[in-house]
Every structure is written in structure tokens, then in C-alpha cells.
Design an enzyme around this catalytic site. Structure first.
Site, short mmCIF file in Angstrom:
data_model
loop_
_atom_site.label_atom_id
_atom_site.label_comp_id
_atom_site.label_asym_id
_atom_site.label_seq_id
_atom_site.Cartn_x
_atom_site.Cartn_y
_atom_site.Cartn_z
N TYR A 95 0.82 -1.21 0.00
CA TYR A 95 0.00 0.00 0.00
C TYR A 95 0.86 1.26 0.00
O TYR A 95 1.85 1.36 0.74
CB TYR A 95 -0.92 0.04 1.25
CG TYR A 95 -1.46 1.44 1.38
CD1 TYR A 95 -0.90 2.36 2.28
CD2 TYR A 95 -2.44 1.89 0.50
CE1 TYR A 95 -1.33 3.67 2.32
CE2 TYR A 95 -2.87 3.20 0.53
CZ TYR A 95 -2.31 4.09 1.43
OH TYR A 95 -2.72 5.39 1.46
N ASP B 281 0.99 5.71 7.55
CA ASP B 281 -0.33 5.09 7.46
C ASP B 281 -0.17 3.56 7.51
O ASP B 281 0.37 2.96 6.58
CB ASP B 281 -0.99 5.50 6.13
CG ASP B 281 -2.48 5.14 6.09
OD1 ASP B 281 -3.17 5.65 5.18
OD2 ASP B 281 -2.94 4.37 6.96
N HIS C 95 -2.65 1.57 7.64
CA HIS C 95 -3.75 1.17 6.75
C HIS C 95 -4.49 -0.07 7.23
O HIS C 95 -4.68 -1.04 6.49
CB HIS C 95 -3.21 0.95 5.33
CG HIS C 95 -4.18 1.44 4.28
ND1 HIS C 95 -5.08 0.62 3.66
CD2 HIS C 95 -4.41 2.66 3.78
CE1 HIS C 95 -5.81 1.30 2.80
NE2 HIS C 95 -5.43 2.55 2.86
N GLU D 269 -1.28 6.24 11.56
CA GLU D 269 -2.66 6.27 11.04
C GLU D 269 -3.23 4.88 10.85
O GLU D 269 -2.54 3.97 10.41
CB GLU D 269 -2.65 6.99 9.70
CG GLU D 269 -3.99 7.09 9.03
CD GLU D 269 -3.89 7.81 7.71
OE1 GLU D 269 -3.00 8.67 7.56
OE2 GLU D 269 -4.69 7.51 6.81
N GLU E 26 -10.82 7.86 8.40
CA GLU E 26 -11.16 8.13 6.99
C GLU E 26 -12.29 7.23 6.50
O GLU E 26 -13.01 7.61 5.58
CB GLU E 26 -9.94 7.98 6.10
CG GLU E 26 -9.40 6.60 5.96
CD GLU E 26 -8.14 6.57 5.09
OE1 GLU E 26 -7.21 7.34 5.35
OE2 GLU E 26 -8.11 5.76 4.15
N ARG F 154 -9.93 11.68 11.43
CA ARG F 154 -9.67 11.87 9.99
C ARG F 154 -10.92 11.82 9.12
O ARG F 154 -10.85 11.71 7.92
CB ARG F 154 -8.67 10.82 9.51
CG ARG F 154 -7.28 11.09 10.01
CD ARG F 154 -6.21 10.22 9.46
NE ARG F 154 -6.34 9.77 8.11
CZ ARG F 154 -6.07 10.46 7.01
NH1 ARG F 154 -5.69 11.72 7.13
NH2 ARG F 154 -6.20 9.92 5.82
N ASP G 280 -9.21 10.31 -4.17
CA ASP G 280 -10.62 9.98 -4.36
C ASP G 280 -11.55 10.95 -3.63
O ASP G 280 -12.76 10.86 -3.77
CB ASP G 280 -10.94 8.52 -4.02
CG ASP G 280 -10.28 8.03 -2.73
OD1 ASP G 280 -9.05 8.12 -2.63
OD2 ASP G 280 -11.00 7.55 -1.85
N GLU H 190 -4.84 16.32 4.85
CA GLU H 190 -4.18 15.52 3.81
C GLU H 190 -4.53 16.11 2.46
O GLU H 190 -5.68 16.52 2.23
CB GLU H 190 -4.65 14.07 3.88
CG GLU H 190 -4.02 13.18 2.82
CD GLU H 190 -4.47 11.73 2.93
OE1 GLU H 190 -5.50 11.48 3.59
OE2 GLU H 190 -3.80 10.86 2.37
N TRP I 40 -6.93 -4.62 3.63
CA TRP I 40 -6.03 -3.92 2.68
C TRP I 40 -5.74 -2.53 3.19
O TRP I 40 -6.61 -1.87 3.77
CB TRP I 40 -6.68 -3.80 1.29
CG TRP I 40 -5.84 -2.97 0.39
CD1 TRP I 40 -4.65 -3.32 -0.20
CD2 TRP I 40 -6.09 -1.60 0.02
NE1 TRP I 40 -4.15 -2.30 -0.91
CE2 TRP I 40 -4.99 -1.21 -0.81
CE3 TRP I 40 -7.07 -0.68 0.29
CZ2 TRP I 40 -4.90 0.07 -1.36
CZ3 TRP I 40 -6.98 0.59 -0.24
CH2 TRP I 40 -5.90 0.93 -1.07
C1 CS2 Z 1 -5.23 6.37 2.37
C2 CS2 Z 1 -6.01 6.39 1.10
O1 CS2 Z 1 -4.79 8.64 1.94
C3 CS2 Z 1 -4.89 7.78 2.82
O2 CS2 Z 1 -4.71 7.97 4.02
O3 CS2 Z 1 -5.75 5.64 3.40
O4 CS2 Z 1 -5.12 6.30 0.04
C4 CS2 Z 1 -7.05 5.29 0.95
O5 CS2 Z 1 -6.40 4.07 0.75
C5 CS2 Z 1 -7.93 5.61 -0.26
O6 CS2 Z 1 -8.47 6.88 -0.10
C6 CS2 Z 1 -9.03 4.58 -0.39
O7 CS2 Z 1 -9.92 4.98 -1.42
MG MG Z 2 -5.18 6.41 5.28
#
Ligand code: CS2
Ligand code: MG
Length: 402
Positions: free
Chosen positions: A159, A210, A212, A236, A262, A283, A316, A339, A402
């Protein structure tokens, strides 16, 4: 004033976005982001079939009533699809309210609390040499904070490592790409990356990482402890966040600050995390957490418990979401970091906007409303392209976060 139309616009200028445009009988329009990465068409259907018909004829000034109407009126409350749809309506109505008042939205949220929103960018690399070069690039551009993601020896497609594209786009195939993961390899490698970063850049550059969603609480506690000498601004998404009390175990072992949220879509996803001070940054975003109205509610709760904002801002989050985010960022008292992964030139052309980067800050537009729009003619030139986020498997084939 009445709502006369609401269009759901899907476009893919390099990546998919879903945008709601609300039209009023005065000719004033407002826009809201409704993008849920990898599940875009679910939100499109929810909006077109179950929300837009309810909006026609409503007074756009009644933002709170509309929010409650769409939230309680659905009976089936919460969830990423529902809350992204509500977020899009809410954001568009704040845009309209600002235009009617002739004021930028931040002025309706209590006015300016800071010059700009301190942003962080995404530095990454397969090797420490690549990472050091990338971080230096951000420092040279005036960034005061940088997120660092590293390749892991023995693993591919980890990632956060962009495969030679200027912007990291994880949703890269209609059928999920299968990525490989090893917690052991990851935990063995990451502390050395931050040791070298501190050697190279000294103590004051704000470094973030991150995880993740990939560790257990005790693994996250170990990583947090081992990173303490490098004073990260935040670690994160250390663990999947359904089990809010799991964060207590991390807290008991480390002073490394924790950021999460997030993927949250209402205050109920983080109410325990905030009120028990199990995290340091929340977040949640405009597009995923019910719009400006609900996200400000979350930030106001967080302010009571020393928790600061750190809103998600990956690619996104469309420029519509980012524009709304910066209005909140400059207004709330407990702003932490924003971010900002940035967008492609094509995306910036489809979504003309007034926010701009300068010297480590995003500066908010002074135009009435949000200061962003969608060029529907140009948007139509980029048809939707199915794209799913990857899945992760351990070396024994087990499906992992993931
Ligand atoms: C990530 C993102 O930016 C981040 O902190 O967690 O890249 C995340 O994986 C994507 O926004 C998922 O759509
Ligand atoms: Mg993230």
C-alpha cells in the site's frame, strides 16, 4: 427559493468521481461530492432512486432539516453509501447558502481561525534512497508535514507505493488486484525507515505513517513504541476500527499519536475513541461523514477531548470535497492537519476551484459558496470506468485488511 432539479454526474478524468449538482428556481446551483472509491455506482443509484425525488420542491435553505429528513427518514441509518449521499446533498446546500448570502462558506461556520490549512503530501519509495529523495522534494516545496510509505523487502505492491505514476491511485482494476502482505516483514522494516528519516531531516519535520488497518492492537502497540524515538505526528489507522475499545491497548503502551477515521461515516463510529481520548486526530471527511453539517458536529465533539482534525484528502476526495474541507479547516478551533494528495490536470479542469496551495498551506477560496464547480460538458468526455480497490492476502493466502 425551491429546488427544481438535482443531477448526479459521474465522470472519470483519470479516476472516478460522483458529483451531485442541485439547481434552484433562482438559477443558483450547488455541488457536493458523493464519491465512494470502488463503490461509486451504489451511491449513484441511492441518490437517483431514493434521494433526488425527495429534494424537488424543498427549500434549499433548510440544511439541517434536510439532513435529518434524509438520515432519519431512511429508517436504515448510517453506512458509507447512505452517508455519502447525504453528504453530497448537505455540501451542495451549504454551497447554495453561501452564494445566496454572498459569503464564502467558512464565514458561515464562524469565520477564519487561521491563515490557511497546513497540508501533508504523500512521499513513498521502494527503497530508503527513493524515500529520502521524495521527502526532500516535499520539503523543497515548502511542506511542513509529509506522510511516508515504504516498500517492504520481500513484498511487492505494498500500500502507498505509486507504481511510477505521479499520483497514487490504488483503485487500479475492475476486479480487485491481489496484494501480498506480511506483518512480520513490515514490523521488522518500518522503524529503520524513520530512524534514517530523522537522521536526514532532523527533529522538526512532521512525519506521518499510514498502517492502513493492518495490525492487531498489540502489534500496533509494539510499532508505536519502536517509533517513539522518531516522534511521528501520527500513526494512522493502526488497526481495523470496528473495535473502538481495541485502541485502549495501543494507548496503554505508547505515546505515539494515533489518527483514525477516513472510513468513518457518522459520529457513532468514533464517539468512544474521542470521549475516552483513545486517539489524537480524527480523519473523517466531508464526503464520507455526512457532509459539512455532520463533520462539524464530529469536530466540535473532538474539541472537548483534545482531539484535532486530520481529514482524509487522497485523490478519491474530489476537488468538491477538498474545497469544502478547506472551509472547515480554516474555521474550526481544533484543526490539526489536512491531507492533500492533489489531483491530475484533467481532474482540475473538470472541477474548476478556488482553493490553492502555497508554502505548506491550502488557502481557501473567498468566492461566495464553496468556490468550486463541475464543468458538465467536459465531465461528459470522461465516462465511468469500473475500478475496485485491491485486496490483501497474507503469504499463506489468508484474506487480510487492505
Ligand atoms: C489512504 C487512502 O490517503 C490515505 O490515508 O488511506 O489512500 C485510501 O487508501 C484511499 O483513499 C481509499 O480509497
Ligand atoms: Mg489512510
Amino acid at each position: 427559493m425551491k429546488i427544481t432539479d438535482a443531477r448526479v454526474i459521474v465522470t472519470c478524468p483519470g479516476r472516478n468521481f460522483v458529483t451531485l449538482k442541485i439547481v434552484t428556481d433562482s438559477g443558483i446551483t450547488g455541488v457536493g461530492d458523493a464519491t465512494v472509491n470502488g463503490r461509486e455506482m451504489a451511491v449513484v443509484a441511492y441518490l437517483r432512486e431514493h434521494v433526488v425525488p425527495l429534494l424537488i420542491g424543498r427549500d434549499p435553505a433548510r440544511i439541517e432539516d434536510t439532513w435529518q429528513y434524509l438520515y432519519k427518514g431512511a429508517y436504515w441509518r448510517r453506512g458509507p453509501i447512505t452517508m455519502a449521499a447525504i453528504a453530497a446533498v448537505d455540501t451542495a446546500l451549504w454551497d447554495i447558502k453561501g452564494k445566496v448570502a454572498g459569503l464564502p462558506v467558512y464565514q458561515l461556520l464562524g469565520g477564519r481561525s487561521r491563515a490557511g490549512a497546513t497540508v501533508y503530501g504523500h512521499a513513498c519509495g521502494e527503497t530508503i534512497e527513493e524515500i529520502l529523495r521524495e521527502v526532500a522534494r516535499f520539503v523543497d516545496r515548502g511542506y511542513r508535514a509529509v506522510r511516508v510509505q515504504s516498500g517492504i523487502p520481500g513484498l511487492h505492491g505494498v500500500y502507498g507505493i505509486s507504481n511510477n505514476t505521479p499520483i497514487y491511485e490504488p483503485a487500479d482494476a475492475a476486479i480487485p488486484t491481489e496484494a501480498a502482505w506480511s506483518t512480520e516483514r513490515y514490523l521488522a522494516h518500518i522503524p529503520s525507515v524513520f530512524a534514517k528519516l530523522r537522521d536526514e531531516f532532523g527533529p522538526s519535520l512532521r512525519l506521518l505513517h499510514d498502517v492502513h488497518h493492518r495490525l492487531t492492537p498489540i502489534e500496533a502497540a509494539r510499532l508505536g513504541k519502536e517509533l517513539e524515538p522518531y516522534h511521528l505526528t501520527w500513526l494512522e489507522d493502526p488497526v481495523p476500527a470496528e473495535l473502538q475499545e481495541g485502541f485502549r491497548l495501543i494507548r496503554q503502551h505508547t505515546t505515539t499519536p494515533i489518527a483514525v477515521g477516513e472510513v468513518f461515516n457518522t459520529v457513532w463510529d468514533c464517539q468512544q475513541l474521542i470521549t475516552e481520548q483513545l486517539i489524537d486526530y480524527i480523519r473523517a471527511t466531508v464526503v464520507h461523514a455526512g457532509g459539512i453539517t455532520h463533520l462539524k458536529r464530529i469536530f466540535d465533539l473532538a474539541a472537548l477531548y483534545h482531539v484535532r482534525s486530520g481529514s482524509h484528502g487522497a485523490t478519491d476526495m474530489s476537488p468538491v470535497c477538498m474545497a469544502a474541507a478547506v472551509h472547515l479547516d480554516v474555521a474550526i478551533p481544533n484543526f490539526g492537519l489536512q491531507e492533500w494528495a492533489g489531483h491530475s490536470g484533467e481532474t482540475d479542469r473538470v472541477f474548476p476551484h478556488g482553493y490553492r496551495y502555497d508554502d505548506g498551506y491550502l488557502h481557501v477560496s473567498e468566492e461566495p459558496g464553496l468556490g468550486v464547480d463541475i464543468d458538465e460538458e467536459l465531465a461528459a468526455q470522461y465516462p465511468y470506468k469500473p475500478a475496485a480497490l485491491p485486496v490483501n492476502r497474507l503469504e499463506d493466502g489468508s484474506l487480510h485488511s487492505w
